[in-house]
Design a protein around this motif. Structure first.
Motif, PDB file in Angstrom:
ATOM      1  N   ARG A 311       0.856  -1.182   0.000  1.00  0.00           N
ATOM      2  CA  ARG A 311       0.000   0.000   0.000  1.00  0.00           C
ATOM      3  C   ARG A 311       0.895   1.234   0.000  1.00  0.00           C
ATOM      4  O   ARG A 311       1.942   1.249   0.649  1.00  0.00           O
ATOM      5  CB  ARG A 311      -0.938   0.003   1.201  1.00  0.00           C
ATOM      6  N   ASP A 312       0.432   2.271  -0.684  1.00  0.00           N
ATOM      7  CA  ASP A 312       1.290   3.425  -0.941  1.00  0.00           C
ATOM      8  C   ASP A 312       1.830   4.068   0.317  1.00  0.00           C
ATOM      9  O   ASP A 312       2.946   4.587   0.331  1.00  0.00           O
ATOM     10  CB  ASP A 312       0.525   4.467  -1.759  1.00  0.00           C
ATOM     11  N   ASP A 313       1.049   4.061   1.391  1.00  0.00           N
ATOM     12  CA  ASP A 313       1.465   4.787   2.591  1.00  0.00           C
ATOM     13  C   ASP A 313       2.107   3.891   3.641  1.00  0.00           C
ATOM     14  O   ASP A 313       2.354   4.337   4.763  1.00  0.00           O
ATOM     15  CB  ASP A 313       0.259   5.514   3.205  1.00  0.00           C
ATOM     16  N   MET A 314       2.391   2.634   3.299  1.00  0.00           N
ATOM     17  CA  MET A 314       2.968   1.720   4.283  1.00  0.00           C
ATOM     18  C   MET A 314       4.324   2.213   4.788  1.00  0.00           C
ATOM     19  O   MET A 314       4.665   2.080   5.970  1.00  0.00           O
ATOM     20  CB  MET A 314       3.109   0.330   3.671  1.00  0.00           C
ATOM     21  N   GLY A 315       5.112   2.810   3.891  1.00  0.00           N
ATOM     22  CA  GLY A 315       6.440   3.272   4.270  1.00  0.00           C
ATOM     23  C   GLY A 315       6.438   4.410   5.267  1.00  0.00           C
ATOM     24  O   GLY A 315       7.493   4.727   5.840  1.00  0.00           O
ATOM     25  N   SER A 316       5.286   5.031   5.514  1.00  0.00           N
ATOM     26  CA  SER A 316       5.204   6.082   6.529  1.00  0.00           C
ATOM     27  C   SER A 316       5.221   5.517   7.942  1.00  0.00           C
ATOM     28  O   SER A 316       5.417   6.258   8.909  1.00  0.00           O
ATOM     29  CB  SER A 316       3.925   6.910   6.334  1.00  0.00           C
ATOM     30  N   PHE A 317       5.015   4.198   8.058  1.00  0.00           N
ATOM     31  CA  PHE A 317       4.883   3.581   9.373  1.00  0.00           C
ATOM     32  C   PHE A 317       5.976   2.555   9.669  1.00  0.00           C
ATOM     33  O   PHE A 317       6.403   2.432  10.807  1.00  0.00           O
ATOM     34  CB  PHE A 317       3.501   2.940   9.489  1.00  0.00           C
ATOM     35  N   TYR A 318       6.391   1.823   8.646  1.00  0.00           N
ATOM     36  CA  TYR A 318       7.452   0.820   8.805  1.00  0.00           C
ATOM     37  C   TYR A 318       8.418   0.928   7.639  1.00  0.00           C
ATOM     38  O   TYR A 318       8.010   1.210   6.509  1.00  0.00           O
ATOM     39  CB  TYR A 318       6.868  -0.592   8.851  1.00  0.00           C
ATOM     40  N   LYS A 319       9.700   0.661   7.906  1.00  0.00           N
ATOM     41  CA  LYS A 319      10.696   0.653   6.844  1.00  0.00           C
ATOM     42  C   LYS A 319      10.534  -0.619   6.013  1.00  0.00           C
ATOM     43  O   LYS A 319      10.666  -1.728   6.531  1.00  0.00           O
ATOM     44  CB  LYS A 319      12.108   0.720   7.440  1.00  0.00           C
ATOM     45  N   LEU A 320      10.255  -0.416   4.738  1.00  0.00           N
ATOM     46  CA  LEU A 320      10.013  -1.559   3.861  1.00  0.00           C
ATOM     47  C   LEU A 320      11.290  -2.377   3.709  1.00  0.00           C
ATOM     48  O   LEU A 320      12.368  -1.845   3.475  1.00  0.00           O
ATOM     49  CB  LEU A 320       9.524  -1.070   2.495  1.00  0.00           C
ATOM     50  N   GLY A 321      11.139  -3.683   3.842  1.00  0.00           N
ATOM     51  CA  GLY A 321      12.277  -4.578   3.722  1.00  0.00           C
ATOM     52  C   GLY A 321      13.097  -4.720   4.985  1.00  0.00           C
ATOM     53  O   GLY A 321      13.943  -5.612   5.071  1.00  0.00           O
ATOM     54  N   GLU A 322      12.857  -3.854   5.971  1.00  0.00           N
ATOM     55  CA  GLU A 322      13.581  -3.924   7.239  1.00  0.00           C
ATOM     56  C   GLU A 322      12.657  -4.212   8.416  1.00  0.00           C
ATOM     57  O   GLU A 322      13.003  -4.977   9.312  1.00  0.00           O
ATOM     58  CB  GLU A 322      14.326  -2.612   7.494  1.00  0.00           C
ATOM     59  N   GLU A 323      11.472  -3.566   8.417  1.00  0.00           N
ATOM     60  CA  GLU A 323      10.516  -3.754   9.504  1.00  0.00           C
ATOM     61  C   GLU A 323       9.235  -4.420   9.034  1.00  0.00           C
ATOM     62  O   GLU A 323       8.429  -4.865   9.855  1.00  0.00           O
ATOM     63  CB  GLU A 323      10.190  -2.400  10.146  1.00  0.00           C
ATOM     64  N   ILE A 324       9.042  -4.481   7.741  1.00  0.00           N
ATOM     65  CA  ILE A 324       7.874  -5.143   7.167  1.00  0.00           C
ATOM     66  C   ILE A 324       8.225  -5.564   5.751  1.00  0.00           C
ATOM     67  O   ILE A 324       9.018  -4.896   5.071  1.00  0.00           O
ATOM     68  CB  ILE A 324       6.636  -4.219   7.174  1.00  0.00           C
ATOM     69  N   GLU A 325       7.655  -6.689   5.320  1.00  0.00           N
ATOM     70  CA  GLU A 325       7.825  -7.147   3.944  1.00  0.00           C
ATOM     71  C   GLU A 325       6.483  -7.054   3.230  1.00  0.00           C
ATOM     72  O   GLU A 325       5.438  -7.368   3.803  1.00  0.00           O
ATOM     73  CB  GLU A 325       8.338  -8.586   3.901  1.00  0.00           C
ATOM     74  N   THR A 326       6.526  -6.619   1.984  1.00  0.00           N
ATOM     75  CA  THR A 326       5.304  -6.479   1.206  1.00  0.00           C
ATOM     76  C   THR A 326       5.368  -7.338  -0.046  1.00  0.00           C
ATOM     77  O   THR A 326       6.427  -7.831  -0.431  1.00  0.00           O
ATOM     78  CB  THR A 326       5.069  -5.014   0.805  1.00  0.00           C
TER      79      THR A 326
END
Length: 377
Positions: A311-326
């Motif tokens: 989702r476009d705004d996921m990176g505002s809350f968790y670091k992609l690839g470090e704190e969450i995987e999409t």
């Protein structure tokens, strides 16, 4: 008699059955070590108290949704936070006469959760009496056909969907703010002892049609792992009877039961519902959803690896690839499931970073403090 040197007897070669047994023991030992190490680290983080925030000298009247489950756990979470941040709290719900109660209690702020079933004339009367009013909408953008009729009656509108901000401002609301839900630590926390649940993959959620279509494409491969799906409406999935109890149909799980299931799963799939669904949505303007759902924070708070649709705004809350995987496709989801089930250290590192981030930034106490800062400065 001369000393004799006796050569040690070489070990006998293992039979195939003995080799298989030894491999099994070593695998079991490593799996137990990995799980124990992760749960130990989570226990340390879980033991840290949440940083105290200032208690404001305000009286808040909290108006619960009145809808029962699954909204009641949200009421519990919001109320828990308010009681730690406001000097005085009065609790009521949409079925009560707020005007009479406010006249007796004289709150500074009336905060309404959801508000779909609340008579709007009561809000008008409260505002005329000089009491601040705020609403926190629970299901944006899926029911905007309804929310568009009520938001202009409030002083402050809080939405968990970024794409609804300009929409509500366009209706004449001057104070519209983006405030997603969060994790309630009294409901969602990791199991720090040996878990009663042992799954490779879990999905918990209702069978909206976009989810049914998505899972049908990968179902045999997905279920080749120790995978269990829980939620209502999964009888929509024609293949469900093939998997017996591994696809539980019509089961609502409490937050605590959900947290235990999350924590006992190596991977939890978070697949958002679609903003396009003629059966259950009331979003005739087709406002797309770009913000994370509440499960995003709840899964992270339960101490497990989350694979979430992008989702476009996921990176505002968790670091992609470090704190969450999409993932952006069924194939990418299956590739990442395969990878993280065989790369324990990488999986564990993301779990711990996500958990620590959630405790730091994404609890209801943090959200309500942000709300009060917006209203009171």
């Amino acid at each position: 008699m001369e000393n004799q040197f006796i050569l040690p007897t070489p070990p006998l070669p293992l039979t195939p059955a003995e080799e298989e047994k030894l491999r099994g023991r070593l695998t079991g030992f490593k799996g137990g070590y990995d799980e124990g190490y992760l749960r130990g680290r989570l226990a340390i983080l879980d033991g840290r108290p949440e940083a105290p925030l200032p208690v404001r000298n305000i009286h808040v009247m909290y108006v619960a949704s009145g809808k029962g489950y699954p909204y009641s756990p949200l009421d519990d979470a919001v109320l828990f936070a308010i009681q730690r941040l406001a000097a005085q709290v009065t609790i009521t719900d949409v079925r009560q006469n707020l005007v009479e109660l406010a006249a007796a209690q004289r709150p500074d702020l009336v905060l309404v959760l959801d508000g779909m079933d609340l008579p709007l004339e009561q809000i008008t009367t409260l505002r005329a009496a000089g009491i601040k009013t705020a609403i926190w909408l629970t299901d944006d953008p899926y029911y905007t056909d309804f929310t568009m009729k009520i938001v202009m009656h409030y002083d402050y509108v809080f939405t968990l969907e970024r794409n609804c901000i300009d929409f509500y401002k366009g209706l004449g609301c001057s104070e519209v703010h983006y405030l997603p839900f969060a994790a309630h630590r009294e409901h969602y926390r990791p199991t720090t002892t040996r878990s009663p649940i042992n799954r490779d993959v879990s999905f918990i959620g209702s069978a909206y049609w976009n989810r049914v279509d998505f899972f049908r494409e990968i179902l045999p491969e997905l279920m080749s792992y120790n995978t269990v799906i829980n939620g209502i409406w999964w009888d929509r999935l024609p293949e469900a009877p093939l998997y017996g109890e591994r696809i539980e149909i019509g089961k609502w799980m409490s937050p605590q039961e959900t947290a235990v299931t999350y924590s006992g799963s190596k991977i939890v799939i978070n697949l958002h519902r679609s903003h396009i669904d003629e059966v259950v949505n009331n979003n005739s303007l087709m406002i797309p959803a770009v913000s994370p759902n509440p499960r995003t924070f709840e899964i992270a708070a339960s101490g497990t690896l989350q694979l979430c649709d992008a989702r476009d705004d996921m990176g505002s809350f968790y670091k992609l690839g470090e704190e969450i995987e999409t993932f952006a496709s069924p194939k990418e989801l299956m590739d990442k499931i395969s990878y993280y089930l065989t790369h324990e250290e990488e999986r564990r590192a993301i779990v711990l970073r996500a958990y620590e981030r959630t405790l730091k930034d994404h609890t209801y106490i943090k959200r309500l403090d942000q709300m009060f800062s917006i209203i009171y400065g």
